[in-house]
Design a protein around this motif. Structure first.
Motif, PDB file in Angstrom:
ATOM      1  N   PHE A 118       0.851  -1.187   0.000  1.00 39.16           N
ATOM      2  CA  PHE A 118       0.000   0.000   0.000  1.00 39.16           C
ATOM      3  C   PHE A 118       0.886   1.236   0.000  1.00 39.16           C
ATOM      4  CE2 PHE A 118      -3.131  -2.741   2.479  1.00 39.16           C
ATOM      5  CZ  PHE A 118      -3.963  -2.935   1.397  1.00 39.16           C
ATOM      6  N   ILE A 119       0.694   2.109  -0.952  1.00 36.82           N
ATOM      7  CA  ILE A 119       1.305   3.427  -0.927  1.00 36.82           C
ATOM      8  C   ILE A 119       0.262   4.364  -0.330  1.00 36.82           C
ATOM      9  CG2 ILE A 119       2.244   5.303  -2.311  1.00 36.82           C
ATOM     10  CD1 ILE A 119       4.088   2.859  -2.166  1.00 36.82           C
ATOM     11  N   THR A 120       0.660   5.113   0.676  1.00 32.95           N
ATOM     12  CA  THR A 120      -0.328   5.892   1.424  1.00 32.95           C
ATOM     13  C   THR A 120      -0.001   7.381   1.395  1.00 32.95           C
ATOM     14  OG1 THR A 120       0.911   5.773   3.506  1.00 32.95           O
ATOM     15  CG2 THR A 120      -0.578   3.946   3.025  1.00 32.95           C
ATOM     16  N   ASP A 121      -0.995   8.176   1.717  1.00 30.52           N
ATOM     17  CA  ASP A 121      -0.835   9.605   1.960  1.00 30.52           C
ATOM     18  C   ASP A 121      -0.305  10.352   0.741  1.00 30.52           C
ATOM     19  OD1 ASP A 121      -1.736   8.984   4.469  1.00 30.52           O
ATOM     20  OD2 ASP A 121       0.270   8.827   5.332  1.00 30.52           O
ATOM     21  N   TYR A 122      -1.181  10.479  -0.223  1.00 24.31           N
ATOM     22  CA  TYR A 122      -0.840  11.102  -1.496  1.00 24.31           C
ATOM     23  C   TYR A 122      -0.913  12.621  -1.399  1.00 24.31           C
ATOM     24  CZ  TYR A 122      -0.785   6.723  -4.099  1.00 24.31           C
ATOM     25  OH  TYR A 122      -0.443   5.497  -4.577  1.00 24.31           O
ATOM     26  N   PRO A 123      -0.206  13.299  -2.275  1.00 21.81           N
ATOM     27  CA  PRO A 123      -0.345  14.758  -2.329  1.00 21.81           C
ATOM     28  C   PRO A 123      -1.761  15.148  -2.743  1.00 21.81           C
ATOM     29  CG  PRO A 123       1.042  13.957  -4.129  1.00 21.81           C
ATOM     30  CD  PRO A 123       0.806  12.803  -3.210  1.00 21.81           C
ATOM     31  N   ILE A 124      -2.227  16.226  -2.198  1.00 23.95           N
ATOM     32  CA  ILE A 124      -3.633  16.613  -2.377  1.00 23.95           C
ATOM     33  C   ILE A 124      -3.947  16.918  -3.834  1.00 23.95           C
ATOM     34  CG2 ILE A 124      -3.193  19.073  -1.910  1.00 23.95           C
ATOM     35  CD1 ILE A 124      -5.878  19.055  -0.344  1.00 23.95           C
ATOM     36  N   GLU A 125      -2.928  17.356  -4.590  1.00 21.75           N
ATOM     37  CA  GLU A 125      -3.186  17.742  -5.982  1.00 21.75           C
ATOM     38  C   GLU A 125      -3.671  16.563  -6.816  1.00 21.75           C
ATOM     39  OE1 GLU A 125      -0.466  18.306  -4.268  1.00 21.75           O
ATOM     40  OE2 GLU A 125       0.248  20.359  -4.524  1.00 21.75           O
ATOM     41  N   LEU A 126      -3.332  15.349  -6.378  1.00 20.66           N
ATOM     42  CA  LEU A 126      -3.665  14.166  -7.167  1.00 20.66           C
ATOM     43  C   LEU A 126      -5.021  13.593  -6.822  1.00 20.66           C
ATOM     44  CD1 LEU A 126      -0.262  12.233  -7.052  1.00 20.66           C
ATOM     45  CD2 LEU A 126      -1.398  13.153  -9.075  1.00 20.66           C
ATOM     46  N   SER A 127      -5.680  14.159  -5.813  1.00 21.05           N
ATOM     47  CA  SER A 127      -6.811  13.429  -5.236  1.00 21.05           C
ATOM     48  C   SER A 127      -7.950  14.374  -4.849  1.00 21.05           C
ATOM     49  CB  SER A 127      -6.332  12.679  -3.987  1.00 21.05           C
ATOM     50  OG  SER A 127      -5.077  12.072  -4.219  1.00 21.05           O
ATOM     51  N   PRO A 128      -8.678  14.902  -5.805  1.00 22.65           N
ATOM     52  CA  PRO A 128      -9.698  15.910  -5.496  1.00 22.65           C
ATOM     53  C   PRO A 128     -10.930  15.376  -4.780  1.00 22.65           C
ATOM     54  CG  PRO A 128      -9.637  15.458  -7.850  1.00 22.65           C
ATOM     55  CD  PRO A 128      -8.493  14.732  -7.257  1.00 22.65           C
ATOM     56  N   LEU A 129     -11.032  14.066  -4.618  1.00 22.44           N
ATOM     57  CA  LEU A 129     -12.209  13.523  -3.931  1.00 22.44           C
ATOM     58  C   LEU A 129     -11.854  12.936  -2.574  1.00 22.44           C
ATOM     59  CD1 LEU A 129     -13.754  11.693  -7.039  1.00 22.44           C
ATOM     60  CD2 LEU A 129     -14.533  13.853  -6.059  1.00 22.44           C
ATOM     61  N   ALA A 130     -10.577  13.093  -2.189  1.00 24.22           N
ATOM     62  CA  ALA A 130     -10.129  12.473  -0.938  1.00 24.22           C
ATOM     63  C   ALA A 130     -10.036  13.514   0.173  1.00 24.22           C
ATOM     64  CB  ALA A 130      -8.764  11.810  -1.146  1.00 24.22           C
ATOM     65  N   LYS A 131     -10.213  13.029   1.382  1.00 24.26           N
ATOM     66  CA  LYS A 131     -10.219  13.914   2.544  1.00 24.26           C
ATOM     67  C   LYS A 131      -8.788  14.282   2.935  1.00 24.26           C
ATOM     68  CE  LYS A 131     -13.354  13.569   5.860  1.00 24.26           C
ATOM     69  NZ  LYS A 131     -14.119  13.044   7.017  1.00 24.26           N
ATOM     70  N   LYS A 132      -8.636  15.518   3.388  1.00 30.94           N
ATOM     71  CA  LYS A 132      -7.313  15.964   3.821  1.00 30.94           C
ATOM     72  C   LYS A 132      -6.794  15.099   4.952  1.00 30.94           C
ATOM     73  CE  LYS A 132      -7.690  20.780   2.428  1.00 30.94           C
ATOM     74  NZ  LYS A 132      -8.346  22.048   2.778  1.00 30.94           N
ATOM     75  N   HIS A 133      -5.499  14.916   4.955  1.00 33.68           N
ATOM     76  CA  HIS A 133      -4.874  14.105   5.999  1.00 33.68           C
ATOM     77  C   HIS A 133      -5.101  14.744   7.366  1.00 33.68           C
ATOM     78  CE1 HIS A 133      -1.827  11.862   8.236  1.00 33.68           C
ATOM     79  NE2 HIS A 133      -1.894  10.982   7.252  1.00 33.68           N
ATOM     80  N   ARG A 134      -5.352  13.915   8.364  1.00 33.52           N
ATOM     81  CA  ARG A 134      -5.708  14.460   9.680  1.00 33.52           C
ATOM     82  C   ARG A 134      -4.546  15.177  10.349  1.00 33.52           C
ATOM     83  NH1 ARG A 134      -7.870   8.951  11.866  1.00 33.52           N
ATOM     84  NH2 ARG A 134      -8.284   8.809   9.636  1.00 33.52           N
ATOM     85  N   SER A 135      -3.293  14.825   9.936  1.00 34.95           N
ATOM     86  CA  SER A 135      -2.178  15.468  10.621  1.00 34.95           C
ATOM     87  C   SER A 135      -1.115  16.045   9.688  1.00 34.95           C
ATOM     88  CB  SER A 135      -1.513  14.469  11.582  1.00 34.95           C
ATOM     89  OG  SER A 135      -1.107  13.327  10.860  1.00 34.95           O
ATOM     90  N   SER A 136      -1.104  15.667   8.410  1.00 31.15           N
ATOM     91  CA  SER A 136      -0.052  16.159   7.518  1.00 31.15           C
ATOM     92  C   SER A 136      -0.626  17.093   6.478  1.00 31.15           C
ATOM     93  CB  SER A 136       0.635  14.984   6.819  1.00 31.15           C
ATOM     94  OG  SER A 136       1.138  14.080   7.771  1.00 31.15           O
ATOM     95  N   PRO A 137      -0.320  18.363   6.564  1.00 30.06           N
ATOM     96  CA  PRO A 137      -0.843  19.325   5.590  1.00 30.06           C
ATOM     97  C   PRO A 137      -0.336  18.993   4.186  1.00 30.06           C
ATOM     98  CG  PRO A 137       0.283  20.432   7.410  1.00 30.06           C
ATOM     99  CD  PRO A 137       0.555  18.984   7.566  1.00 30.06           C
ATOM    100  N   GLY A 138      -1.169  19.252   3.200  1.00 31.40           N
ATOM    101  CA  GLY A 138      -0.754  19.010   1.816  1.00 31.40           C
ATOM    102  C   GLY A 138      -0.975  17.594   1.363  1.00 31.40           C
ATOM    103  N   LEU A 139      -1.370  16.704   2.279  1.00 36.20           N
ATOM    104  CA  LEU A 139      -1.605  15.306   1.910  1.00 36.20           C
ATOM    105  C   LEU A 139      -3.084  14.971   2.086  1.00 36.20           C
ATOM    106  CD1 LEU A 139       1.395  13.489   3.646  1.00 36.20           C
ATOM    107  CD2 LEU A 139       1.270  14.509   1.359  1.00 36.20           C
ATOM    108  N   VAL A 140      -3.469  13.881   1.442  1.00 37.60           N
ATOM    109  CA  VAL A 140      -4.815  13.362   1.669  1.00 37.60           C
ATOM    110  C   VAL A 140      -4.706  11.932   2.192  1.00 37.60           C
ATOM    111  CG1 VAL A 140      -6.010  14.791  -0.026  1.00 37.60           C
ATOM    112  CG2 VAL A 140      -4.936  12.632  -0.739  1.00 37.60           C
ATOM    113  N   GLU A 141      -5.790  11.487   2.787  1.00 35.83           N
ATOM    114  CA  GLU A 141      -5.830  10.125   3.318  1.00 35.83           C
ATOM    115  C   GLU A 141      -6.244   9.186   2.196  1.00 35.83           C
ATOM    116  OE1 GLU A 141      -7.928   9.682   6.983  1.00 35.83           O
ATOM    117  OE2 GLU A 141      -6.547  11.034   8.025  1.00 35.83           O
ATOM    118  N   ARG A 142      -5.262   8.864   1.422  1.00 36.07           N
ATOM    119  CA  ARG A 142      -5.511   8.015   0.258  1.00 36.07           C
ATOM    120  C   ARG A 142      -4.462   6.925   0.231  1.00 36.07           C
ATOM    121  NH1 ARG A 142      -4.582   9.925  -6.053  1.00 36.07           N
ATOM    122  NH2 ARG A 142      -4.932   7.882  -6.979  1.00 36.07           N
TER     123      ARG A 142
END
Length: 500
Positions: A382-406
């Motif tokens: 599993f590759i986790t915590d993608y940059p937000i630019e790649l994932s417009p339907l994913a929720k922002k990471h709970r602790s890492s800015p700029g990432l999503v929980e993907r």
RNA sequence: GAGGGUGUAGCUCAGCUGGUAGAGCAACGGCCUUUUAAGCCGUGGGUCCAGGGUUCGAUUCCCUGCACCCUCACCA
């Protein structure tokens, strides 16, 4: 005359002779007592009682010797030898037998015995023609010595096999086996999910507006409504609407359609399983994926590992988890997480990567990832915590800015699934759509469209949700050791055949 | 999209440096009642992917097109 026509003509002549003998070359039904495999299993050569059976199948080998002959017929379970002798069948029956061709479907009734050479065989007492074959199938000779099976001149032409899958299936039992496995894989996924309370649903394949993935759609037109419609590229936005409606766990196994290139991992229509579950996040979904895939593998193949293209793939949980930027750092030594576009461009140049146009930050990151990391992800990862630019339907990471929980699951260098904690903040979702609109205006044909109805649904409120998409074709490739997606799709997309 | 490869009988394939094509299996005819790639004897079957060109002559050489395969790119 066309030589193929000559072969067909010969068979039609035989068909006419059969009709003149009072034989219906296309029977309506035949009552079987056993499959071929069941006969082989049921026969006891030393048993006191005789065994009389009725079997049906396609004639796949023929050894004629005057007034007696051996043949094999094949049904879905396998093949069995049949002995046709004139003194048993009668002259009329044997005359019918003489008019048979390889490829014909026949029914045979008779007693089971064992030949001199030890092969379990049916002595035909009655022969019924079930369907006359008019076109020669590329039926092939086989030599079986113990467990060794040699196939001579196997029907191997890939183009013909894909275009005429019926002939491929009729002649190559391994191909049938692949599609049986495919069916079981889907069936096991369904069983797994139903057993955990998920509800299977159906959402529109024809959509007034497409969304849920980055892809160009197939377009069509509805005459009565006089409006364009799109074939779905994903199920995502409709399934999420169902969570707004109060369903807490739904899945859909369905075809998606993407109007893009074709290669060994891509067919324009393909099967996706999407799953959405309320009150869960992507961590839960990781556990679900590794457990479900392992379970499917175990139940379908009887083992948690599979040999795929020479590599042993081990599906036992837990799968390795590597954050996106960490994965790139391990391969390149560079930490891209803080890099801006010029820095990424420089890194990509150092890696000799090129992208056409003027890509955004997300595109650069994705390119670097897929070139440097993805091919090395062989065992399930599993590759986790993608940059937000790649994932417009994913929720922002709970602790890492700029990432999503993907996360995405990779196996054998291939993307198997994609999942996230779903974005359920309607205001954030609207902003993300607007960013996509910007990319679209800048020429990115695959950027997502703003979907007002979907936003309206989110505004009513969607619970925290985890979502998943698994490529069913790719999972099947892994579990059936198929090198190309065409081998797991019954009728893969092909260019039109030259008019014959 | 780029590069490479392939295209010859129903199937699997030969065909060297140009002289209108062969094999095995399948088919057809004959013999053959325990064979199994059954066997033996005989026969038929080809728009050599398509269209141009070079040549006295092209399946072969050249060009163009088509289809499929492989690699790369695109498709995250």
């Amino acid at each position: 005359m066309d030589p193929l026509d000559e072969l067909r003509r010969q068979r039609i002549e035989k068909l006419e002779k059969l009709e003149s003998l009072g034989v219906n070359p296309y029977a309506h039904a035949f009552d079987r007592t056993h499959s071929a495999a069941e006969v082989l299993g049921a026969f006891e050569p030393d048993g006191a009682a005789s065994l009389t059976v009725a079997v049906a199948g396609r004639l796949v080998s023929l050894r004629r010797m005057g007034k007696a002959s051996f043949a094999h017929i094949a049904d879905a379970s396998g093949r069995i030898q049949v002995y046709f002798a004139q003194d048993r069948l009668g002259e009329a029956g044997y005359a019918v037998f003489r008019l048979l061709d390889l490829g014909d479907f026949i029914g045979v009734k008779g007693e089971v015995f064992r030949t001199r050479t030890g092969e379990t065989t049916i002595q035909a007492a009655e022969l019924t023609l079930l369907s006359k074959s008019l076109r020669p199938l590329p039926i092939v000779k086989e030599k079986i010595e113990g467990d060794e099976k040699t196939v001579y001149d196997a029907f191997a032409d890939k183009e013909t096999r894909y275009r005429q899958r019926y002939a491929d299936l009729a002649v190559n039992p391994d191909v049938r086996r692949t599609f049986v496995l495919r069916s079981r894989i889907v069936s096991e996924m369904r069983r797994y999910l139903e057993g955990r309370g998920y509800l299977e649903v159906e959402t529109p394949a024809l959509q007034p507006q497409y969304g849920g993935a980055f892809a160009r759609p197939f377009t069509t037109h509805h005459h009565a409504l006089d409006m364009p419609l799109y074939l779905r590229i994903a199920d995502e936005l409709y399934l999420k609407r169902l969570l707004v409606g109060g369903f807490e766990g739904v899945f859909e196994i369905a075809k998606d359609f993407r109007n893009e290139g074709m290669d060994r991992d891509h067919n324009p229509e393909f099967t996706m399983m999407e799953l959405y579950v309320a009150y869960r996040d992507y961590g839960f979904m990781q556990s679900l994926v590794e457990d479900m895939v392992h379970s499917v593998c175990l139940n379908v193949l009887g083992a948690g590992t599979v040999s795929h293209q020479g590599t042993e793939l081990r599906f036992e949980p837990p799968w390795e988890r590597i954050p996106f930027f960490e994965a790139i750092r391990r391969r390149t030594g560079e930490d891209c997480s803080g890099m801006d576009i010029p820095a990424l461009k420089a890194l990509a140049a150092g890696l000799r990567l090129q992208i056409e146009g003027s890509p955004g930050r997300g595109k650069w990151l994705d390119e670097i990832f897929s070139q440097t990391v993805q091919p090395h992800l062989v065992q399930p990862t599993f590759i986790t915590d993608y940059p937000i630019e790649l994932s417009p339907l994913a929720k922002k990471h709970r602790s890492s800015p700029g990432l999503v929980e993907r996360f995405e699951g990779f196996v054998a260098g291939r993307e198997l699934c994609n999942a996230f904690s779903e974005l359920n903040d309607p205001l954030d979702q609207r902003r993300r759509f607007q960013e996509q609109a910007g990319l679209r205006a800048a020429g990115d044909e695959e950027a997502m469209l703003l979907d007002e109805d979907f936003l309206r649904a989110l505004e009513y409120g969607m619970p925290p949700t985890a979502g998943l998409g698994i490529g069913v074709d790719r999972l099947t490739m892994l579990l059936t050791d198929a090198p190309t997606i065409r081998d797991v799709i019954l009728f893969p997309a092909m260019r039109p055949e030259r008019s014959a």
